[in-house]
Write an enzyme that holds these catalytic residues in place. Structure first.
Site, PDB file in Angstrom:
ATOM      1  N   GLY A 351       0.816  -1.193   0.000  1.00  0.00           N
ATOM      2  CA  GLY A 351       0.000   0.000   0.000  1.00  0.00           C
ATOM      3  C   GLY A 351       0.856   1.252   0.000  1.00  0.00           C
ATOM      4  N   GLY A 354       0.134   8.541   3.036  1.00  0.00           N
ATOM      5  CA  GLY A 354       0.673   9.889   3.038  1.00  0.00           C
ATOM      6  C   GLY A 354       2.091   9.990   3.536  1.00  0.00           C
ATOM      7  N   ASP A 469      -2.786   8.970  14.610  1.00  0.00           N
ATOM      8  CA  ASP A 469      -3.294   8.683  13.264  1.00  0.00           C
ATOM      9  C   ASP A 469      -4.183   7.445  13.275  1.00  0.00           C
ATOM     10  OD1 ASP A 469      -3.550   9.440  10.630  1.00  0.00           O
ATOM     11  OD2 ASP A 469      -1.819   8.306   9.935  1.00  0.00           O
TER      12      ASP A 469
END
Length: 640
Positions: A351, A354, A469
């Site tokens: 994957g 950011g 996060d």
């Protein structure tokens, strides 16, 4: 008097005609409208960005151009060409990108950086009232922007989401083959953007510098711009930075209405400045060694073995400082990770987020499966503290946390090594459009597991760990479908009872607590806010921010909040759940998500209280304070 009026009209007409075209072979002495990071260098380069992360720059031709002769006319034809260079901080990592844009205003300071590209912001993205046409040159993969990859060109209308895009490259006139181009290679490239007002055809073409304009455009789209372009528009460029930085340069630019833009004098363009980017350093090394290799060609057979060793050493080179000796047992060799991932091949890519790319690998000696994340470190300052925190996080032990195994440090990047989770991330199940089903019992079990892991971070270890996060894409699923909270790249550690320090506000929109915009201090309470948005992701089966939905539905927390106020909260559940769910548990998680996402930090529960509520050991706290809110929880932060 009549003669005076005639001459005034003639002067205005000539001025208007002159402003319909311009050619800049360099920008020395050029009067452009600049803001943000944009500026003109002493050599005459238009620099849109510099070394500032999360910043943006805008550069516009100083006066608007007339694109319609009357209100009923179609948009006139126009053409532009420019030469650009994108020079990244690290050759393997892009930033955001830049655009050529037509805008009714040259003031775009209200827009956002990162994947918004300095074009729009969260509240006006996609609005027809923007009247913006842009061609983006994007070097960052953003799922929010529905990007096709991290190296593409796209046509954007009133939004950062492209209507049409294609991988960067050109079709050779010689053999008809498509040749790929790397936008962030640091090499100059030329772009041509042309609109045929009669056939309503927009063409975008790029090619290496000195290559004639290819006959086949990279993008060709039939677009009626009549409702998008106003009578008068500004033309220019926008650029944005993300978690790393790139220099975006424009070397030359020409524009003309109605006919083809004048050709640039390529030999007169200003030279690129000498920079210290990794890419240019590698170029310099190559330029020094290549003549030497050619000069000793006769000795290459004898020196072959030595050359192989030198190349191998350079290929697997690492950075080591004295202060890292205490962390040696937590360090992986780069050669190990390179072989484990087969050279970080795309087929091993798990994957892209950011903050870097994640690869699956198998360690050569132990045959252990791992996930390797490659990230760039933002600065040399604080690197020792950052590595120390990473090593400390490797000591965390909990069944609902992904184990951080260690790290490796190379020039410009860190590699973090985690346990491999065979079932991937939770968002791959929630947002798969029904291709991967996740029933309610599994979702509820995952929620309780993540809550337990987060409580351990806040209260159960030697220091307080604030994750920063929390979201579905950072919850990974092991072989038994247990939820494991992962990705500690943004985590911060504090001693129990100590006051958190001011830090940069980074994370993901839709999960950022509103108080962060004022005090910039992450706390366990700001983690609880993100956990609340995560709960709603799991129950509702949709992302925290969805710009393409109607305005009142774009922000997940706001949408559930409004439905709760109207008594229709159950209508927000994921339709894929059907009727196979426990109503009491569904009700509990939805309301707990709103309570955790309360705009006031003091009204949010602790993770201990959350865990007790989910396990049935304590009742759900009353929602009376939430009921008195005048504003919805997330709007404080994004300015709606």
């Amino acid at each position: 008097m009549a003669l005076k009026i005639f001459f005034c009209a003639l002067i205005l007409k000539l001025a208007s005609s002159a402003s319909d075209q311009f050619t800049y072979n360099g920008f020395k002495g050029v009067n452009l409208s600049l803001d943000g990071l944009a500026g003109i260098t002493s050599d005459g380069l238009l620099r849109l960005t510099n070394y500032t992360m999360h910043g943006m720059g805008h550069a516009f031709y100083s006066v608007p151009l007339r694109f319609k002769r009357s209100q009923v006319d179609n948009v006139a034809s126009f053409s532009t060409t420019f030469v650009f260079v994108i020079s990244p901080e690290h050759p393997m990592l892009g930033s955001a990108g830049f655009t050529f844009v037509l805008s009714p205003s040259k003031d775009l300071t209200h827009s956002l950086s990162n994947y918004f590209l300095g074009l729009v912001n969260m509240t006006n993205n996609g609005n027809a009232s923007n009247h913006i046409l842009a061609v983006e040159f994007d070097t960052w993969y953003s799922p929010e922007a529905k990007d096709i990859n991290s190296n593409h060109v796209g046509i954007d209308i009133n939004s950062y989401i492209s209507n049409q895009s294609a991988p960067a490259g050109f079709t050779s006139d010689d053999n008809g083959k498509f040749e790929s181009l790397i936008l962030l290679s640091g090499e100059p490239m030329q772009a041509w953007i042309e609109y045929d007002g009669i056939n309503m055809q927009l063409n975008v073409t790029i090619a290496p510098l000195w290559t004639p304009k290819p006959k086949v455009p990279l993008l060709s789209s039939t677009i009626n711009l009549s409702n998008i372009i106003l009578d008068h528009m500004y033309v220019g460029f926008t650029a944005a930075e993300g978690t790393s930085y790139s220099y975006h340069y424009i070397l030359g630019w020409s524009f003309k209405m109605d006919v083809r833009a004048p050709e640039l004098n390529l030999s007169s363009l200003p030279p690129l400045p000498k920079t210290s980017t990794s890419f240019e350093k590698n170029q310099k090394i190559l330029s020094l060694w290549l003549p030497l290799v050619l000069s000793v060609l006769g000795l290459i057979i004898a020196a072959g073995a030595t050359t192989v060793l030198v190349v191998r050493k350079k290929k697997f080179s690492e950075l080591h400082d004295d202060w890292e000796l205490e962390f040696e047992s937590n360090r992986f060799h780069y050669e190990q990770l390179y072989k484990a991932t087969r050279g970080f091949k795309d087929e091993y890519l798990l994957g892209v987020g950011g903050f870097g790319k994640v690869y699956r690998g198998v360690l050569p000696a132990s045959k252990m499966e791992v996930a390797v994340k490659r990230v760039s470190h933002e600065s040399k300052q604080g690197l020792r503290e950052f590595v120390a925190e990473i090593v400390s996080l490797g000591k965390l032990r909990h069944r609902n946390l992904v184990q951080l195994l260690g790290y490796c440090r190379r020039k410009g990047e860190l590699l973090l090594v985690y346990e491999y989770m065979p079932n991937g991330s939770l968002d791959g199940f929630l947002f798969s459009n029904g291709e991967k089903l996740l029933d309610w019992s599994m979702r509820y079990q995952i929620i309780k597991g993540v809550a337990s892991g987060l409580q351990y971070l806040h209260e159960g270890w030697d220091t307080v760990v604030i994750h920063r996060d929390i979201k579905a894409s950072n919850v990974l699923l092991d072989s038994d479908m247990n939820g494991r909270l992962g990705d500690f790249g943004l985590a911060r550690l504090y001693d129990h009872g100590a006051a958190p320090q001011t830090t940069n506000v980074i994370g993901t929109l839709g999960f950022l607590a509103p108080e962060l915009a004022r005090v910039c201090k992450v706390t366990t309470s700001s983690d609880v806010f993100a956990f609340g948005a995560f709960l709603l992701e799991v129950v509702c089966g949709r992302r925290a921010i969805e710009p393409n939905k109607q305005e009142m539905e774009q922000v997940l927390v706001d949408w559930v909040f409004v439905n709760w106020k109207m008594g229709t909260i159950y209508e927000t559940k994921d339709l894929l759940l059907g009727e196979d769910y426990v109503l009491e548990e569904l009700d509990l998680v939805l309301k707990l998500g709103l309570l955790c996402s309360h705009p006031l930090p003091s009204a949010r529960p602790s993770m201990r209280q959350v865990t007790q509520t989910l396990n049935g050991d304590s009742p759900l706290p009353p929602l009376t304070e939430l009921n008195s809110c005048i504003i919805s929880p997330v709007s404080v932060l994004i300015g709606k």
